[in-house]
Write an enzyme that holds these catalytic residues in place. Structure first.
Site, PDB file in Angstrom:
ATOM      1  N   GLY A 118      15.776 -36.017  43.017  1.00  0.00           N
ATOM      2  CA  GLY A 118      15.315 -34.961  42.183  1.00  0.00           C
ATOM      3  C   GLY A 118      13.908 -35.030  41.660  1.00  0.00           C
ATOM      4  O   GLY A 118      13.272 -34.077  41.354  1.00  0.00           O
ATOM      5  N   CYS A 172      32.785  -9.426  54.868  1.00  0.00           N
ATOM      6  CA  CYS A 172      31.814  -9.126  55.746  1.00  0.00           C
ATOM      7  C   CYS A 172      32.327  -7.800  56.609  1.00  0.00           C
ATOM      8  O   CYS A 172      33.523  -7.970  57.046  1.00  0.00           O
ATOM      9  CB  CYS A 172      31.400 -10.409  56.448  1.00  0.00           C
ATOM     10  SG  CYS A 172      30.437 -10.107  57.935  1.00  0.00           S
ATOM     11  N   CYS A 231      32.888  -9.519  60.379  1.00  0.00           N
ATOM     12  CA  CYS A 231      33.730 -10.773  60.645  1.00  0.00           C
ATOM     13  C   CYS A 231      34.914 -10.655  59.674  1.00  0.00           C
ATOM     14  O   CYS A 231      35.844 -11.605  60.005  1.00  0.00           O
ATOM     15  CB  CYS A 231      32.923 -12.015  60.856  1.00  0.00           C
ATOM     16  SG  CYS A 231      32.493 -12.727  59.423  1.00  0.00           S
ATOM     17  N   CYS A 286      27.574 -10.743  56.911  1.00  0.00           N
ATOM     18  CA  CYS A 286      27.118 -12.359  56.713  1.00  0.00           C
ATOM     19  C   CYS A 286      25.557 -12.242  56.810  1.00  0.00           C
ATOM     20  O   CYS A 286      24.834 -11.894  57.499  1.00  0.00           O
ATOM     21  CB  CYS A 286      27.697 -13.118  57.530  1.00  0.00           C
ATOM     22  SG  CYS A 286      29.373 -13.322  57.305  1.00  0.00           S
ATOM     23  N   CYS A 316      28.887 -15.949  61.060  1.00  0.00           N
ATOM     24  CA  CYS A 316      29.341 -14.662  61.298  1.00  0.00           C
ATOM     25  C   CYS A 316      29.890 -14.479  62.862  1.00  0.00           C
ATOM     26  O   CYS A 316      30.897 -14.189  63.414  1.00  0.00           O
ATOM     27  CB  CYS A 316      28.478 -13.441  61.138  1.00  0.00           C
ATOM     28  SG  CYS A 316      29.050 -11.944  61.037  1.00  0.00           S
TER      29      CYS A 316
END
Lengths: 365, 294
Positions: free
Chosen positions: B36, B245, B248, B270, B276
């Site tokens: 970080g 979605c 899909c 998606c 997808c």
């Protein structure tokens, strides 16, 4: 739809083909040669070399041609090439006192050893469009003042230094110079690092900042001590060869400004220096650089920092036009994922707002 | 080392010279050692503009080898123009194999999304980062923000989040939502939607972040704790979509809103196009003709 679900690859190829076509323009008209660009658009070439940090007229001309005359794009092309070049070392400091002068003026003295030499300047031209230039022209041969090379006139700053009226110039550190292309900037910067960043900084940005100091935002009472344009030798010390050898000559513009300074707790009343140095011929850039350099010395000289031009992080972080143009123009890239998240939030907040308004209405009734 | 002769100038494998790669690898190692923490590095000018992924490209160029398989996504999609451009860059300069399949890639360079399919050990996710400093919009000065990180002085960030709640009743940050890494550094996850934040936590893959213009690299090593900042009474929440979605049928994934006409017609599908497509490939009931939106 520029981000079609499929077909991005084909679209890019087609866009580049169209770009090549538009760059070339009408094929009936003869193509620009690099010699024409470097010979006749020489100040554009100078700017690209200066802000591209690479002294090569031919490559700069190529970049200008490839960029369709967009100088920032050309600077970018040169930088992206430069960064791949191996580094053998650092040249010896150039000696601008030993310059083969083409222009040399001082605003602080009426006359001085070596005299005022105007050189090829736009100053004092009347800015009237010249219809004759639309066709082919053969200019008169330039006058030559000296049959032989003149003596090298001393620098104005050296004249002032002789009297002790101006602050000393500092001694060379002896160590390798800072290199902003090889080490990340860390604020606060040494002056040499800052000058390096200013020298490759955007001309327009520095011009505006320099101008702002003249209009009262960190006024620093500048005088143009001296501007000189000409060629200097670049020497490189190769231990194998024993001593310094001359690599060649570069044309540079140097601006030394002399600034009033009433003194502070840290320094006595004296003239202070500010400095501009760029490749090629660009007084505007060198002068702007010098104004910014002086403004940025506020901390060192114990002056109050009150304006943008004195703020090192602000000035240096935003002076690089290749970085600036990239980040501004990246807004063209698709951002629809983030935008989707914002859409959802705005819809939610609008619904909450409507709900609150409804409740208030009911409460009022 | 493979040298690719382009006629005028020769470029090294994956464009960068080996010295530059070594410098960047050192920065990456330091970043991994201090999760970080933003490590300054001597970012190079790249042949694409700053702000267009130069940091990610430099990181990828420094870690990629001839055996790697590269995937590049932008907004979750392999076919957005800039993803195509970066993928082509590595095809040309490194000659590596590329893929759109998340599972097959060893290196995935991304802008603004984390793939939906969980990442595995051995994979590296390289993020393109515009502004690496999470405190930048609270304090514009680098000299100050570095001090704040050093002293772990993150009160300003909590005040900002609190002010959001005071004003709006909830935190109004939807992307680039700040996280705390391994209990120490507050980090900008790059402008991914906050929906993706939980995927960073305890992730099996190595996550590297490159900011070219700002000259910073940072990292999240595998299996590192990544916590989105929040308050006890206002816990972190991800955005949920009300519908699956449209292509899909996936739920619990990030969706793009497609405008279909000028009468308010829209569909959601998606954002991760590979996810997808793979789902649609698996589902026999979906005919291939539905697979493309034009």
């Amino acid at each position: 739809m520029y981000v079609a679900v499929k077909g991005g690859e084909k679209a890019i190829d087609n866009a580049h083909r169209l770009l090549a076509d538009r760059r070339r323009g009408d094929p009936e008209i003869s193509e620009l040669s690099l010699d024409q660009i470097s010979g006749q658009l020489s100040l554009a070439v100078d700017r690209v070399m200066s802000e591209g940090s690479l002294y090569d007229r031919e490559l700069a001309a190529l970049a200008i041609k490839q960029a369709r005359g967009d100088l920032i794009e050309a600077i970018f092309l040169v930088r992206a090439y430069r960064t791949t070049l191996p580094r053998f070392g650092y040249s010896e400091p150039i000696d601008t006192g030993d310059m083969k002068l083409e222009r040399r003026i001082s605003a602080t003295y009426k006359d001085l050893p070596g005299g005022q030499m105007l050189g090829p300047t736009f100053d004092y031209t009347h800015r009237l469009l010249d219809p004759a230039l639309a066709g082919e022209t053969v200019p008169d041969a330039p006058e030559r003042r000296f049959e032989e090379a003149p003596e090298k006139p001393m620098r104005v700053s050296d004249i002032l230094a002789g009297e002790g009226l101006i602050e000393p110039d500092g001694d060379p550190s002896g160590r390798d110079p800072a290199d902003i292309t090889r080490t990340p900037l860390e604020f606060p910067l040494e002056r040499e690092t800052r000058l390096q960043a200013l020298s490759r900084g955007d001309e327009g940005f520095l011009l505006a900042l320099g101008y702002s100091t003249q209009r009262g935002y960190a006024r620093n009472h500048p005088f143009v001590g001296e501007i000189r344009i000409g060629e200097v030798e670049v020497e490189f010390e190769a231990p194998e060869l024993g001593g310094a050898s001359v690599l060649g000559r570069v044309q540079i513009t140097e601006c030394q400004m002399v600034n009033q300074f009433k003194g502070s707790a840290k320094a006595p009343p004296q003239f202070t220096r500010s400095y501009g140095l760029v490749f090629g011929q660009s007084e505007r850039k060198a002068m702007s650089m010098a104004l910014c350099d002086r403004a940025l010395r506020a901390g060192e000289l114990g002056e109050d920092r009150v304006a943008a031009a004195q703020d090192e992080e602000f000035v240096i972080s935003h002076s690089d036009n290749v970085q600036a143009t990239g980040f501004v123009e990246h807004l063209k890239l698709p951002h629809y994922v983030d935008f989707q998240a914002e859409l959802e939030l705005v819809r939610k907040m609008r619904a909450e707002h409507a709900h609150r308004a409804e409740n208030m209405q009911e409460a009022a009734e | 080392m493979t040298l690719q002769d382009t006629g005028l100038a020769a470029y090294n494998f994956a464009y960068l010279d080996e010295q530059t790669k070594r410098m960047i690898r050192r920065a990456i190692l330091k970043a991994i050692a201090i999760p970080g923490y933003q490590v300054p590095f001597a970012s190079r000018e790249m042949p694409m503009p700053y702000g267009w992924g130069t940091g990610g490209v430099q990181v990828t160029a420094s870690i990629i080898g001839p055996e790697d398989v590269l995937k590049v996504i932008d907004q979750g999609s392999d076919d957005t123009t800039n993803a195509v451009s970066i993928r082509k860059f590595f095809e040309k300069t490194a000659g590596v194999e590329t893929t759109t399949r998340t599972g097959e890639a060893t290196v995935i360079q991304t802008r603004h999304r984390i793939p939906e399919a969980p990442l595995k050990e051995g994979q590296v996710l390289v993020y393109q980062v515009p502004i690496p400093e999470p405190l930048r919009f609270l304090e514009p000065r680098e000299t100050e923000t570095r001090k704040m990180h050093a002293l772990e002085e993150y009160g300003l960030m909590h005040v900002k989040l609190y002010e959001d709640i005071a004003r709006n009743g909830h935190i109004a940050t939807t992307y680039a939502y700040p996280v705390k890494v391994e209990g120490r550094y507050v980090m900008d996850p790059s402008p991914t939607p906050k929906f993706d934040n939980p995927k960073m936590d305890n992730c099996a893959a190595l996550q590297l972040f490159g900011a070219g213009r700002e000259k910073r690299i940072y990292a999240i090593p595998p299996y590192t704790s990544v916590v989105s900042l929040d308050f006890e009474d206002h816990p972190f929440e991800v955005n949920r979509f009300e519908q699956p979605c449209a292509l899909c049928g996936a739920e619990g994934v990030y969706l793009d809103e497609m405008i279909l006409d000028d009468k308010g017609g829209r569909m959601f599908c998606c954002s991760d196009t590979d996810f997808c497509e793979e789902r649609r490939g698996e589902a026999e009931s979906v005919s291939a003709s539905n697979g493309e939106i034009v």
